[in-house]
Design a protein around this motif. Structure first.
Motif, PDB file in Angstrom:
ATOM      1  N   CYS A 161       0.813  -1.226   0.000  1.00 57.44           N
ATOM      2  CA  CYS A 161       0.000   0.000   0.000  1.00 57.44           C
ATOM      3  C   CYS A 161       0.844   1.272   0.000  1.00 57.44           C
ATOM      4  O   CYS A 161       0.289   2.361   0.055  1.00 57.44           O
ATOM      5  CB  CYS A 161      -0.941   0.004   1.199  1.00 57.44           C
ATOM      6  SG  CYS A 161      -0.108   0.203   2.783  1.00 57.44           S
ATOM      7  N   GLY A 162       2.186   1.169  -0.035  1.00 59.00           N
ATOM      8  CA  GLY A 162       3.021   2.360  -0.107  1.00 59.00           C
ATOM      9  C   GLY A 162       3.697   2.758   1.184  1.00 59.00           C
ATOM     10  O   GLY A 162       4.033   3.940   1.363  1.00 59.00           O
ATOM     11  N   LYS A 163       3.945   1.803   2.097  1.00 56.94           N
ATOM     12  CA  LYS A 163       4.596   2.138   3.377  1.00 56.94           C
ATOM     13  C   LYS A 163       6.027   2.609   3.175  1.00 56.94           C
ATOM     14  O   LYS A 163       6.495   3.496   3.891  1.00 56.94           O
ATOM     15  CB  LYS A 163       4.589   0.922   4.311  1.00 56.94           C
ATOM     16  CG  LYS A 163       3.215   0.540   4.830  1.00 56.94           C
ATOM     17  CD  LYS A 163       3.285  -0.559   5.866  1.00 56.94           C
ATOM     18  CE  LYS A 163       3.817  -1.845   5.307  1.00 56.94           C
ATOM     19  NZ  LYS A 163       2.920  -2.460   4.299  1.00 56.94           N
ATOM     20  N   THR A 441       4.209  -7.598 -10.650  1.00 61.42           N
ATOM     21  CA  THR A 441       3.831  -8.347 -11.858  1.00 61.42           C
ATOM     22  C   THR A 441       3.145  -9.669 -11.530  1.00 61.42           C
ATOM     23  O   THR A 441       2.671 -10.361 -12.434  1.00 61.42           O
ATOM     24  CB  THR A 441       5.077  -8.639 -12.710  1.00 61.42           C
ATOM     25  OG1 THR A 441       6.010  -9.415 -11.936  1.00 61.42           O
ATOM     26  CG2 THR A 441       5.738  -7.351 -13.164  1.00 61.42           C
ATOM     27  N   VAL A 442       3.084 -10.021 -10.253  1.00 59.39           N
ATOM     28  CA  VAL A 442       2.554 -11.327  -9.851  1.00 59.39           C
ATOM     29  C   VAL A 442       1.062 -11.219  -9.559  1.00 59.39           C
ATOM     30  O   VAL A 442       0.637 -10.378  -8.766  1.00 59.39           O
ATOM     31  CB  VAL A 442       3.296 -11.865  -8.608  1.00 59.39           C
ATOM     32  CG1 VAL A 442       2.682 -13.179  -8.140  1.00 59.39           C
ATOM     33  CG2 VAL A 442       4.777 -12.056  -8.918  1.00 59.39           C
ATOM     34  N   GLY A 462       0.322 -10.973   0.445  1.00 60.94           N
ATOM     35  CA  GLY A 462       0.641  -9.609   0.050  1.00 60.94           C
ATOM     36  C   GLY A 462       1.584  -9.485  -1.122  1.00 60.94           C
ATOM     37  O   GLY A 462       1.864  -8.378  -1.580  1.00 60.94           O
ATOM     38  N   ARG A 463       2.076 -10.628  -1.652  1.00 66.59           N
ATOM     39  CA  ARG A 463       2.931 -10.547  -2.845  1.00 66.59           C
ATOM     40  C   ARG A 463       2.111 -10.272  -4.100  1.00 66.59           C
ATOM     41  O   ARG A 463       2.684 -10.067  -5.174  1.00 66.59           O
ATOM     42  CB  ARG A 463       3.711 -11.846  -3.035  1.00 66.59           C
ATOM     43  CG  ARG A 463       4.722 -12.209  -1.955  1.00 66.59           C
ATOM     44  CD  ARG A 463       5.565 -11.060  -1.488  1.00 66.59           C
ATOM     45  NE  ARG A 463       5.024 -10.503  -0.246  1.00 66.59           N
ATOM     46  CZ  ARG A 463       5.093  -9.240   0.100  1.00 66.59           C
ATOM     47  NH1 ARG A 463       5.636  -8.351  -0.699  1.00 66.59           N
ATOM     48  NH2 ARG A 463       4.599  -8.841   1.243  1.00 66.59           N
ATOM     49  N   THR A 464       0.794 -10.279  -3.985  1.00 71.93           N
ATOM     50  CA  THR A 464      -0.064  -9.930  -5.119  1.00 71.93           C
ATOM     51  C   THR A 464      -1.098  -8.922  -4.647  1.00 71.93           C
ATOM     52  O   THR A 464      -1.287  -8.719  -3.449  1.00 71.93           O
ATOM     53  CB  THR A 464      -0.749 -11.173  -5.716  1.00 71.93           C
ATOM     54  OG1 THR A 464      -1.424 -10.810  -6.916  1.00 71.93           O
ATOM     55  CG2 THR A 464      -1.746 -11.780  -4.746  1.00 71.93           C
ATOM     56  N   GLY A 465      -1.765  -8.279  -5.598  1.00 69.18           N
ATOM     57  CA  GLY A 465      -2.755  -7.259  -5.249  1.00 69.18           C
ATOM     58  C   GLY A 465      -2.132  -5.990  -4.720  1.00 69.18           C
ATOM     59  O   GLY A 465      -2.746  -5.267  -3.940  1.00 69.18           O
ATOM     60  N   GLY A 468      -0.111  -0.880  -8.267  1.00 71.29           N
ATOM     61  CA  GLY A 468       0.558  -1.038  -9.547  1.00 71.29           C
ATOM     62  C   GLY A 468       0.292  -2.375 -10.217  1.00 71.29           C
ATOM     63  O   GLY A 468       0.590  -2.551 -11.397  1.00 71.29           O
ATOM     64  N   THR A 469      -0.268  -3.343  -9.476  1.00 68.23           N
ATOM     65  CA  THR A 469      -0.591  -4.642 -10.062  1.00 68.23           C
ATOM     66  C   THR A 469      -1.857  -4.537 -10.908  1.00 68.23           C
ATOM     67  O   THR A 469      -2.842  -3.945 -10.480  1.00 68.23           O
ATOM     68  CB  THR A 469      -0.800  -5.698  -8.958  1.00 68.23           C
ATOM     69  OG1 THR A 469       0.378  -5.780  -8.160  1.00 68.23           O
ATOM     70  CG2 THR A 469      -1.081  -7.065  -9.567  1.00 68.23           C
TER      71      THR A 469
END
Length: 541
Positions: A161-163, A441-442, A462-465, A468-469
């Motif tokens: 989320c941009g932390k 990209t995942v 959290g590696r997806t969603g 930028g995804t």
């Protein structure tokens, strides 16, 4: 004459009877139409319901707006998963969030619609525009002002989320001001960023270099390698911000290669991993040598007297008070937290199966993804399983790269980069690849082994969603063992209550050993220097 009136009476009675009959028929017809319309409306309402949990058995479906009473027994599909006959059963969980207008509330409260509203240095704003970073997201609107005010801050928000940008921007802004005040010796950084893994350290260093380009800030990355050579032949550099993994950073400061006297901002990224009980004593010793203040005070020249502490994590560190109680007043830590913390943010599928069924299901899942060139991350709990999955899929004609905490640095070097740059479409990893990595990209995550800790589960998902995804994101979970079923039951119950996922840990000796190798990496490889951040193939992941 009388006969005439009698006939009139009969006609009147007949007409009244007919009118009453017609009225009854009309009323009955209207009532029937109303009942039919109510049935249609109810069906339409059912069809319009937004699903949260969908199962093959409709009685276990759960929709948005549905609530359970305080004394009502919550039906759990997974209660029947303890029986072996439940193999083959599955259910879906979809994102849930009741706070629809939370971002609007934050904007009204803080009124930081653009980065200009934070009063950052104009050169930082220009650099953000060059990188096409336009408006601050929720965690940045909440966190940046707190950090700029000098508070010790804990940034806890959902993954992706941009932390990172929320603490990098104020750090860059503060260091630009501090550099104007006084002179420092070489090897005396002003800012220090500590991470649990080398891949995360590289990622943060790259982001920092991009943001501070042309701003006169020197960043250096330390992630292990041949530290003995560094200790015997120490570098002498002007360095403003030092970024590195905990093992390498603590060792270099212990040997006096870098001076901690000028550090005024300390960032612990993925703090919950750094606060693991295996490293509690080492972290306490390291933090005690830094003078962390209750709040920021300044000398006559305007230079801060104490160190500002910033913690960042997608899960709240459970051992926060244990670590910080004798180092800093815990009440001084301002907690910045979003409403989506610990909630499910992408669709998930839980499949009940036996251990022998997992390899076949894995092939069914991975082959179509690779054929469509869709990157996939496969998580397992141990390095041995991660190695086996790599060999198994390679034997089946699927090119896979492996990343785990037990790999020597010389072998580990470049593994994550192969996947990130699209040379390999499948990454087999342990929790070594679950923390903080910006895998935009995942779209697909597979938990081949369900994690023993729900905090690890949150980080893996959290590696997806992430910001930028693009495209549809989803997580698939293979559930086999009884303790896995027990954890899934807790997740299902939390979802049906519309509450965050509880942080639950089931003790596993393998987890502690895996974590130790991830943080204290081996010293058998010399880390290259990052010179060109735009050349993705040469980035030392």
């Amino acid at each position: 004459m009388l006969l005439r009136f009698c006939n009139l009476c009969c006609k009147s009675v007949d007409s009244s009877f007919v009118n009453v009959s017609r009225h009854y028929v009309n009323t009955a017809a209207t009532s029937a139409r109303r009942k039919e319309q109510l049935h249609v409306d109810a069906t339409e309402a059912q069809n319009k319901k937004i699903p949260i949990i969908l199962t093959r058995r409709k009685e276990y479906n759960f929709y948005k707006g549905q609530m359970y009473g305080k004394k009502e027994v919550i039906p759990l599909l997974t209660k029947g998963w303890s029986h072996r006959n439940s193999r083959g059963d599955h259910f879906f969980v979809y994102p849930y969030d009741n706070v629809l207008s939370y971002t609007i509330i934050i904007q009204k409260q803080y009124q930081f619609g653009t980065f200009n509203d934070f009063c950052l240095d104009p050169s930082i704003i220009t650099q953000l525009e060059n990188l096409n970073i336009k408006d601050p997201v929720e965690i940045q609107q909440m966190g940046i002002p707190k950090i700029l005010e000098g508070h010790n801050t804990l940034l806890t928000a959902e993954t992706g989320c941009g932390k990172t940008l929320a603490y990098l921007l104020p750090l860059i802004n503060q260091i630009m001001e501090w550099k104007k005040i006084g002179q420092r010796n070489r090897n005396c950084p002003l800012g220090l960023i500590v991470t649990p893994t080398r891949e995360l350290a590289v990622q943060i260093a790259l982001e920092l270099i991009k943001l501070s380009k042309c701003l006169g800030i020197k960043t250096k990355m330390i992630t292990g390698g041949k530290l003995k050579r560094t200790i015997l032949h120490p570098p002498v550099d002007n360095v403003d911000i030092l970024v590195g993994s905990f093992g390498a950073i603590s060792k270099l400061f212990t040997y006096g290669i870098y001076n901690r006297n000028f550090i005024r901002c300390l960032v612990l990224d993925e703090a919950d991993a750094l606060f693991h009980h295996t490293f509690e004593e080492k972290l306490k010793v390291f933090l005690n040598k830094l003078h962390i203040g209750y709040c920021q005070e300044f000398d006559e020249n305007g230079f801060p007297k104490y160190v500002q502490l910033i913690l960042a994590s997608a899960t709240v560190p459970s051992r926060l008070k244990n670590i910080l109680s004798n180092i800093v007043n815990v009440d001084s830590v301002a907690i910045v937290q979003t409403e989506k913390l610990h909630k499910i943010l992408v669709p998930q599928k839980f499949i009940r199966m036996g251990p022998s069924e997992k390899p076949v299901e894995l092939l069914k899942y991975v082959k179509p993804k690779v054929a469509n060139r869709e990157p996939v991350i496969i998580f397992s709990n141990t390095s041995g399983t991660s190695y086996w999955l790599t060999l198994f899929l390679n034997e089946c004609g699927i090119n896979v790269t492996n990343l785990n905490g037990k790999m020597p640095l010389s072998i580990r070097m470049g593994k994550y980069g192969q996947f990130l740059n699209g040379h390999v479409m499948v990454l087999s990893t342990t929790n070594a690849g679950s923390r903080g990595l910006d895998t935009v990209t995942v779209n697909h995550i597979l938990n081949y082994d369900f994690p023993v800790d729900t905090a690890d589960y949150i980080h893996r998902c959290g590696r997806t969603g992430r910001i930028g995804t693009t495209g549809d994101c989803r997580v698939t979970n293979f559930i086999c063992k009884q303790w896995e079923v027990a954890l899934v039951q807790k997740i299902e119950k939390a979802v049906r209550k519309l509450k965050p996922i509880p942080i639950v840990n089931i003790a596993d000796p393998n987890k502690e050993l895996e974590m130790e190798d991830e943080v204290l990496g081996p010293e058998d490889y010399e880390e290259p220097i990052i010179e060109d951040v735009d050349d993705v193939d040469n980035i030392p992941y």
